[in-house]
Design a protein around this motif. Sequence first.
Motif, PDB file in Angstrom:
ATOM      1  N   TYR A 215       0.864  -1.228   0.032  1.00 36.57           N
ATOM      2  CA  TYR A 215      -0.117  -0.205  -0.028  1.00 36.57           C
ATOM      3  C   TYR A 215       0.748   1.216   0.126  1.00 36.57           C
ATOM      4  CZ  TYR A 215      -2.762   3.872   1.802  1.00 36.57           C
ATOM      5  OH  TYR A 215      -3.399   5.122   1.804  1.00 36.57           O
ATOM      6  N   GLU A 216       0.512   2.163  -0.988  1.00 34.31           N
ATOM      7  CA  GLU A 216       0.993   3.560  -0.783  1.00 34.31           C
ATOM      8  C   GLU A 216      -0.139   4.667  -1.112  1.00 34.31           C
ATOM      9  OE1 GLU A 216       4.109   3.942  -3.676  1.00 34.31           O
ATOM     10  OE2 GLU A 216       5.371   2.206  -2.614  1.00 34.31           O
ATOM     11  N   ARG A 217      -0.379   5.604  -0.368  1.00 31.41           N
ATOM     12  CA  ARG A 217      -1.116   6.435  -0.635  1.00 31.41           C
ATOM     13  C   ARG A 217      -1.214   7.109  -2.194  1.00 31.41           C
ATOM     14  NH1 ARG A 217      -5.103   9.398   2.366  1.00 31.41           N
ATOM     15  NH2 ARG A 217      -5.635  11.194   1.614  1.00 31.41           N
ATOM     16  N   ASP A 218      -0.328   7.327  -2.552  1.00 34.18           N
ATOM     17  CA  ASP A 218      -0.038   7.767  -3.924  1.00 34.18           C
ATOM     18  C   ASP A 218      -0.673   6.862  -5.038  1.00 34.18           C
ATOM     19  OD1 ASP A 218       1.133  10.165  -3.067  1.00 34.18           O
ATOM     20  OD2 ASP A 218       3.116   9.437  -3.402  1.00 34.18           O
ATOM     21  N   LYS A 219      -1.017   5.489  -4.820  1.00 35.77           N
ATOM     22  CA  LYS A 219      -1.749   4.696  -5.780  1.00 35.77           C
ATOM     23  C   LYS A 219      -3.042   4.982  -5.870  1.00 35.77           C
ATOM     24  CE  LYS A 219       1.737   1.016  -5.272  1.00 35.77           C
ATOM     25  NZ  LYS A 219       1.775  -0.526  -4.692  1.00 35.77           N
TER      26      LYS A 219
ATOM     27  N   TRP B  69      -7.700  -0.467   0.024  1.00 36.32           N
ATOM     28  CA  TRP B  69      -6.512  -1.417  -0.371  1.00 36.32           C
ATOM     29  C   TRP B  69      -6.400  -2.445   0.429  1.00 36.32           C
ATOM     30  CZ3 TRP B  69      -2.557  -0.642  -3.943  1.00 36.32           C
ATOM     31  CH2 TRP B  69      -1.701  -1.529  -3.935  1.00 36.32           C
TER      32      TRP B  69
END
Length: 221
Positions: A54-58, A125
Motif C-alpha cells: 500500500y502507498e497512498r499515491d496509488k 486497499w
Amino acid sequence: MVSGAACTPDTSRQDAKPSPAPSASSPDGKSNGALRLVDAIDRLKVARESRAGYERDKFRLWTDADHDGCDTRKEVLLAEAVKKPRQGKSCKLTGGSWRSYYDDKTVADARKLDIDHVVPLAEAWDSGASKWTAQRREQYANDLGAERSLVAVSLGPNRTKGDKDPAEWMPPAKDATCIYATDWIAAKLRWKLTADGAEVKALRAVAAGCGDATVLFTSAP
C-alpha cells in the motif's frame, strides 16, 4: 473497541446532502440496494486483510472529472454546505458553513475541514483495491456517484480516525454512530470490498442499537 450502546436509530443527515430514495436490490447487485442494517452486514464478504504494497499515491486524489474547474474536494464542499460558499474564478470558494456530523459541530472555514473517505484508502486497499487498476482506484478516491462515500468533516476527528475501521474507531458524536455504520457498509457494498472478522463483529454490535436503520447503496460502475 466499539460498543453497540446508545446508538440512535435516526439516520437522517446533519448536512445538506440528500439521501437517495430507497429501492429494491436486484439479484445481480447492480441496481440500487435498500437493506436493513443487519441484513447489509450479512451481505459483506468476510476475508483477511493485507496492507502489503500500500502507498497512498496509488490513489489519485481530487481530480476534476467533469472539467468544470471544481475538483472533487470542492465538489463535496459545494454539495454539503449548509450555507453555500461564494464561488469565484477557478472554483475558489469563500465563506459558507458546514455541519460536521462526526463531532456534531458547525464549521465556517473550509480550511478546517477534511474530505474524508468514509472507508479510508488504506482500508480499501486491504479489502480488495490492491487488485484494482490505477484507473479504478482513482474512481474510488474521487467517488461523487454516491451521496456518502465522501464527507466533509472537522479536522480533529478525521485525523484521529486515520486508517482505522469500525472495530478501532467510531465518531465521537453520540448521534453519529448509526449514520457512520450505514455509510461504511454502503461504501463497502458499493465497491464490493471485503470486511475482516473484527470489523463485522463491531458493526453487529452497533447495529443492535440502530433500530430499523437502512443501508442504501448503488454498485459502482
